[in-house]
Motif scaffolding. Structure first.
Motif, mmCIF file in Angstrom:
data_model
loop_
_atom_site.group_PDB
_atom_site.id
_atom_site.type_symbol
_atom_site.label_atom_id
_atom_site.label_comp_id
_atom_site.label_asym_id
_atom_site.label_seq_id
_atom_site.Cartn_x
_atom_site.Cartn_y
_atom_site.Cartn_z
ATOM 1 N N PHE A 23 40.847 52.307 68.696
ATOM 2 C CA PHE A 23 42.045 51.132 68.517
ATOM 3 C C PHE A 23 41.420 49.694 69.072
ATOM 4 N N PHE A 24 42.209 48.489 68.934
ATOM 5 C CA PHE A 24 41.562 47.324 69.036
ATOM 6 C C PHE A 24 42.792 46.823 70.500
ATOM 7 N N PHE A 25 42.090 46.086 71.248
ATOM 8 C CA PHE A 25 42.665 45.440 72.475
ATOM 9 C C PHE A 25 42.245 44.237 72.532
ATOM 10 N N SER A 26 42.981 43.484 73.139
ATOM 11 C CA SER A 26 42.682 41.891 73.520
ATOM 12 C C SER A 26 42.051 41.941 75.104
ATOM 13 N N PRO A 27 41.502 40.857 75.386
ATOM 14 C CA PRO A 27 41.030 40.988 76.832
ATOM 15 C C PRO A 27 42.310 41.039 77.589
ATOM 16 N N SER A 28 43.541 40.376 77.142
ATOM 17 C CA SER A 28 44.639 40.565 78.177
ATOM 18 C C SER A 28 45.089 41.904 78.561
ATOM 19 N N GLU A 29 45.083 42.609 77.217
ATOM 20 C CA GLU A 29 45.510 44.037 77.371
ATOM 21 C C GLU A 29 44.498 44.684 78.219
ATOM 22 N N VAL A 30 43.254 44.527 78.100
ATOM 23 C CA VAL A 30 42.488 45.263 78.939
ATOM 24 C C VAL A 30 42.497 44.937 80.452
ATOM 25 N N THR A 39 36.850 35.989 75.809
ATOM 26 C CA THR A 39 38.470 35.715 76.218
ATOM 27 C C THR A 39 39.303 35.753 75.168
ATOM 28 N N ASP A 40 40.660 35.682 75.515
ATOM 29 C CA ASP A 40 41.808 35.184 74.453
ATOM 30 C C ASP A 40 42.467 34.194 75.066
ATOM 31 N N ASP A 46 22.862 37.201 64.536
ATOM 32 C CA ASP A 46 22.386 35.840 64.442
ATOM 33 C C ASP A 46 23.534 34.815 64.671
ATOM 34 N N LEU A 47 24.739 34.989 64.240
ATOM 35 C CA LEU A 47 25.959 34.076 64.388
ATOM 36 C C LEU A 47 26.621 34.140 65.732
ATOM 37 N N PHE A 48 25.803 35.077 66.807
ATOM 38 C CA PHE A 48 26.333 35.075 68.015
ATOM 39 C C PHE A 48 26.228 33.804 68.744
ATOM 40 N N ARG A 49 27.314 33.124 69.454
ATOM 41 C CA ARG A 49 27.103 32.097 70.352
ATOM 42 C C ARG A 49 28.336 31.656 71.165
ATOM 43 N N GLU A 50 28.109 30.937 72.204
ATOM 44 C CA GLU A 50 29.506 30.547 72.637
ATOM 45 C C GLU A 50 30.345 30.037 72.152
ATOM 46 N N GLY A 51 31.709 30.143 72.060
ATOM 47 C CA GLY A 51 32.890 29.726 71.573
ATOM 48 C C GLY A 51 32.963 30.259 70.038
ATOM 49 N N GLN A 52 32.296 31.330 69.816
ATOM 50 C CA GLN A 52 32.267 32.214 68.647
ATOM 51 C C GLN A 52 33.209 33.407 68.854
ATOM 52 N N GLY A 53 33.817 33.628 67.677
ATOM 53 C CA GLY A 53 34.649 34.698 67.550
ATOM 54 C C GLY A 53 33.944 36.205 67.188
ATOM 55 N N ILE A 54 34.166 37.272 68.147
ATOM 56 C CA ILE A 54 33.516 38.329 67.983
ATOM 57 C C ILE A 54 34.342 39.444 68.137
ATOM 58 N N VAL A 55 33.879 40.709 67.740
ATOM 59 C CA VAL A 55 34.594 41.935 67.972
ATOM 60 C C VAL A 55 33.466 42.844 68.412
ATOM 61 N N ALA A 56 33.733 43.440 69.700
ATOM 62 C CA ALA A 56 32.544 44.513 70.158
ATOM 63 C C ALA A 56 33.202 45.846 70.234
ATOM 64 N N MET A 57 32.577 47.046 70.047
ATOM 65 C CA MET A 57 32.865 48.288 70.056
ATOM 66 C C MET A 57 32.017 49.046 71.210
ATOM 67 N N GLY A 58 32.875 49.563 71.789
ATOM 68 C CA GLY A 58 32.283 50.435 73.012
ATOM 69 C C GLY A 58 33.289 50.966 74.037
ATOM 70 N N GLN A 59 33.117 51.186 75.322
ATOM 71 C CA GLN A 59 34.097 51.381 76.235
ATOM 72 C C GLN A 59 33.924 51.002 77.547
ATOM 73 N N VAL A 82 41.571 39.454 66.274
ATOM 74 C CA VAL A 82 41.409 38.140 67.193
ATOM 75 C C VAL A 82 42.211 37.224 67.025
ATOM 76 N N ALA A 83 42.477 36.900 65.868
ATOM 77 C CA ALA A 83 43.547 35.633 65.592
ATOM 78 C C ALA A 83 44.696 35.869 66.087
ATOM 79 N N ALA A 84 45.221 37.185 65.964
ATOM 80 C CA ALA A 84 46.489 37.720 66.492
ATOM 81 C C ALA A 84 46.672 37.480 68.043
ATOM 82 N N SER A 85 45.596 38.189 68.686
ATOM 83 C CA SER A 85 45.638 38.142 70.254
ATOM 84 C C SER A 85 45.334 36.687 70.758
#
Length: 153
Positions: free
Chosen positions: A36-43, A79-80, A95-108, A133-136
């Motif tokens: 499942f996908f969760f936003s930082p607020s939901e976490v 952050t959201d 390579d495209l990872f940087r501050e202010g960048q949109g990302i998705v991370a998988m883990g627990q 990410v856009a929706a959250s």
């Protein structure tokens, strides 16, 4: 009972049991692979599972990227724009990872509430953002605007 009927009944019973076991195995495999996908607020609200892998997405918070001395472990906040969650990832970041960048991370999540990522994905161009990410971000923005309006009134 007639021996032929008894044989048929046993065969039908075995077929029903076999179908039941096959269905259980398929549903069990599906449940193990479901992510499942969760936003930082939901976490932050505790809606995310602690013992099951999931995806988290948002923007990498400014000035939050910290590299550990081992050279491969990186800690950063996602952050959201309403809540932030600390993410730790061991490996080579995209390579495209940087501050202010949109990302998705998988883990627990671990016991201390830090998201331990097994994979980090960054958006591939400046116009793309994963739909979740856009929706959250939009939800967090809308909630923030309504919270600000209620505070002003």
């Amino acid at each position: 009972m007639n021996p032929i009927r008894k044989k048929r009944l046993t065969l039908i019973g075995l077929m029903v049991a076999g179908i039941g076991v096959a269905t259980w195995l398929a549903l069990n495999a599906f449940d193990e692979n479901l992510m499942f996908f969760f936003s930082p607020s939901e976490v932050a609200e505790g809606k995310a599972p602690t013992a099951h892998p999931f995806r988290i997405g948002g923007l990498v918070e400014a000035n939050s990227v910290k590299r550990k001395p081992d050279g491969l472990t990186t800690a950063f906040s996602v952050t959201d724009n309403a809540e932030a969650v600390t993410v730790e990832y061991t490996g080579i970041l995209p390579d495209l990872f940087r501050e202010g960048q949109g990302i998705v991370a998988m883990g627990q999540l671990n016991e201390s509430g830090i998201f331990i990522a097994s994979e980090v994905l960054a958006k591939h161009d400046e116009n793309y953002m994963p739909p979740e990410v856009a929706a959250s971000l939009k939800t967090a923005h809308d909630e923030g605007v309504s919270n600000m309006q209620s505070k002003v009134q």
